[in-house]
Write a protein that holds these residues in place. Structure first.
Motif, PDB file in Angstrom:
ATOM      1  N   ASP A   1      51.239  38.713  53.671  1.00  0.00           N
ATOM      2  CA  ASP A   1      49.792  38.652  53.907  1.00  0.00           C
ATOM      3  C   ASP A   1      49.242  37.221  53.881  1.00  0.00           C
ATOM      4  OD1 ASP A   1      50.835  40.995  52.565  1.00  0.00           O
ATOM      5  OD2 ASP A   1      48.804  41.802  52.552  1.00  0.00           O
TER       6      ASP A   1
ATOM      7  N   GLU B   1      46.558  40.499  57.462  1.00  0.00           N
ATOM      8  CA  GLU B   1      45.620  41.420  56.834  1.00  0.00           C
ATOM      9  C   GLU B   1      44.459  40.769  56.083  1.00  0.00           C
ATOM     10  OE1 GLU B   1      44.800  44.430  56.506  1.00  0.00           O
ATOM     11  OE2 GLU B   1      44.454  45.029  54.444  1.00  0.00           O
TER      12      GLU B   1
ATOM     13  N   GLY C   1      46.663  46.081  58.208  1.00  0.00           N
ATOM     14  CA  GLY C   1      46.742  46.868  56.990  1.00  0.00           C
ATOM     15  C   GLY C   1      45.476  47.678  56.787  1.00  0.00           C
ATOM     16  N   ASP C   2      45.158  47.993  55.529  1.00  0.00           N
ATOM     17  CA  ASP C   2      44.007  48.850  55.262  1.00  0.00           C
ATOM     18  C   ASP C   2      42.679  48.153  55.563  1.00  0.00           C
ATOM     19  OD1 ASP C   2      44.964  47.352  52.952  1.00  0.00           O
ATOM     20  OD2 ASP C   2      43.329  48.261  51.808  1.00  0.00           O
TER      21      ASP C   2
ATOM     22  N   LEU D   1      50.673  52.726  56.498  1.00  0.00           N
ATOM     23  CA  LEU D   1      49.999  52.598  55.212  1.00  0.00           C
ATOM     24  C   LEU D   1      50.538  53.622  54.226  1.00  0.00           C
ATOM     25  CD1 LEU D   1      46.309  52.315  56.441  1.00  0.00           C
ATOM     26  CD2 LEU D   1      47.555  50.516  55.223  1.00  0.00           C
TER      27      LEU D   1
ATOM     28  N   MET E   1      45.955  54.120  47.047  1.00  0.00           N
ATOM     29  CA  MET E   1      45.206  53.415  48.082  1.00  0.00           C
ATOM     30  C   MET E   1      43.736  53.830  48.029  1.00  0.00           C
ATOM     31  SD  MET E   1      47.316  51.327  49.498  1.00  0.00           S
ATOM     32  CE  MET E   1      46.856  50.855  51.161  1.00  0.00           C
TER      33      MET E   1
ATOM     34  N   HIS F   1      52.714  48.953  54.250  1.00  0.00           N
ATOM     35  CA  HIS F   1      51.577  48.323  53.574  1.00  0.00           C
ATOM     36  C   HIS F   1      51.084  49.294  52.508  1.00  0.00           C
ATOM     37  CE1 HIS F   1      48.650  45.025  53.723  1.00  0.00           C
ATOM     38  NE2 HIS F   1      47.702  45.927  53.473  1.00  0.00           N
TER      39      HIS F   1
ATOM     40  N   GLU G   1      50.570  50.160  47.902  1.00  0.00           N
ATOM     41  CA  GLU G   1      50.449  49.708  46.519  1.00  0.00           C
ATOM     42  C   GLU G   1      51.719  49.980  45.708  1.00  0.00           C
ATOM     43  OE1 GLU G   1      48.255  48.157  44.686  1.00  0.00           O
ATOM     44  OE2 GLU G   1      46.359  48.204  45.776  1.00  0.00           O
TER      45      GLU G   1
ATOM     46  N   THR H   1      54.236  45.033  52.184  1.00  0.00           N
ATOM     47  CA  THR H   1      53.134  44.086  52.075  1.00  0.00           C
ATOM     48  C   THR H   1      52.027  44.742  51.249  1.00  0.00           C
ATOM     49  OG1 THR H   1      52.245  44.867  54.202  1.00  0.00           O
ATOM     50  CG2 THR H   1      53.632  42.893  54.259  1.00  0.00           C
ATOM     51  N   HIS H   2      50.946  43.993  51.009  1.00  0.00           N
ATOM     52  CA  HIS H   2      49.711  44.482  50.386  1.00  0.00           C
ATOM     53  C   HIS H   2      49.512  44.004  48.957  1.00  0.00           C
ATOM     54  CE1 HIS H   2      46.175  46.948  49.687  1.00  0.00           C
ATOM     55  NE2 HIS H   2      46.760  47.579  48.690  1.00  0.00           N
TER      56      HIS H   2
ATOM     57  N   ASP I   1      58.170  43.845  48.478  1.00  0.00           N
ATOM     58  CA  ASP I   1      56.974  43.108  48.887  1.00  0.00           C
ATOM     59  C   ASP I   1      57.327  41.676  49.257  1.00  0.00           C
ATOM     60  OD1 ASP I   1      54.227  41.682  48.751  1.00  0.00           O
ATOM     61  OD2 ASP I   1      53.750  43.809  48.596  1.00  0.00           O
TER      62      ASP I   1
END
Length: 271
Positions: free
Chosen positions: A8, A39, A66-67, A117, A122, A154, A156, A178-179, A199
């Motif tokens: 990211d 993101e 991403g989100d 995702l 999330m 992406h 948590e 990622t994220h 990650d």
């Protein structure tokens, strides 16, 4: 194929590091294809069209989101015009853009880039990432019409990312998470030949709280009360990610190595 994936991009510090150092890093690592998660490149929330274009012009072949994919409103229209940007497969049924794209590397070999995702912890419920990925992977087996397949998960929860990695093992060249902005130490090639990392970390200032200037996050943890907005930290950024080498015939990974360039996490580049 040598694939460089960077995590990211975080705010101005991340963009600056990408614009100043990505081209040189690509040359040093002899990367055939560069994929960057954009993101958080615009103030820590999403990417504007201009910032996305900057990252592409700096040496990235493809961007994932991403989100926060559409937090910057001009991305709603820009993504339909730019096939090198991928939003999550399972974001929303009517979301603009594409959840997967095929990109050619410097030698004309083709790679499928896709993203999903996670659902655990999330901000809102998203569609099932496993079924979304399954449909795309069935249509694009590595070593067939595409020489490589990269999946950006992406999410948590590391457990969910690991489950996606094993679900894709033997069906993708690389699965990278990622994220969460913190690079993990579990880079490996899974039993059936998929490179995996929980990650990739971030391209941002690590003298921070996951890329944000420290004062406000610490205040909220200590007092439970917000006072100001979160703002991205602006010190020297580390470019964090992985370099994966794949076999063109099978599309599977031969090796995976972490990449940390500059800033507080700088390390020796992989050969």
């Amino acid at each position: 194929m040598r694939i460089l994936f960077l995590g990211d991009v975080m705010g101005r510090a991340g963009r600056r590091a990408i614009s100043e150092r990505l081209a040189g890093l690509r040359t040093k690592l002899k990367a055939d294809l560069v994929v960057v998660n954009a993101e958080n490149s615009s103030g820590g929330r999403g990417a504007t069209a201009g910032h996305a274009q900057l990252i592409l012009e700096s040496g990235a072949d493809c961007l994932t989101l991403g989100d926060h994919a559409f937090d910057q409103k001009d991305m709603m229209s820009f993504i339909d015009k730019e096939p090198r940007i991928v939003r999550p497969l399972n974001f929303a049924r009517d979301a603009p853009g594409r959840g997967a794209t095929i990109i050619s590397d410097t030698r004309g070999r083709k790679a499928l880039i896709t993203q999903a995702l996670g659902q655990v912890f999330m901000s809102r419920p998203y569609d099932d990432p496993f079924s979304a990925l399954d449909a795309v992977l069935r249509a694009h087996p590595p070593g067939g019409m595409v020489q490589a397949v990269l999946v950006d998960i992406h999410a948590e929860a590391t457990s969910e990312k690991m489950a996606v990695g094993h679900f894709c093992d033997g069906r993708a060249s690389v699965v990278v998470g990622t994220h969460t902005h913190v690079p993990t130490a579990d880079a490996q090639v899974l039993p059936r030949g998929t490179a995996y990392l929980s990650d990739a970390g971030m391209c941002g200032d690590y003298d921070s709280v996951i890329g944000m200037e420290k004062t406000e996050p610490m205040r909220r943890f200590i007092t439970g009360m917000p006072r100001d907005r979160f703002t991205p930290a602006e010190g020297e950024a580390t470019l964090s990610g992985v370099l994966v080498e794949t076999d063109d015939k099978t599309g599977l990974a031969k090796n995976i190595q972490p990449v940390r360039d500059g800033g507080r996490l700088s390390q020796t580049h992989p050969a």
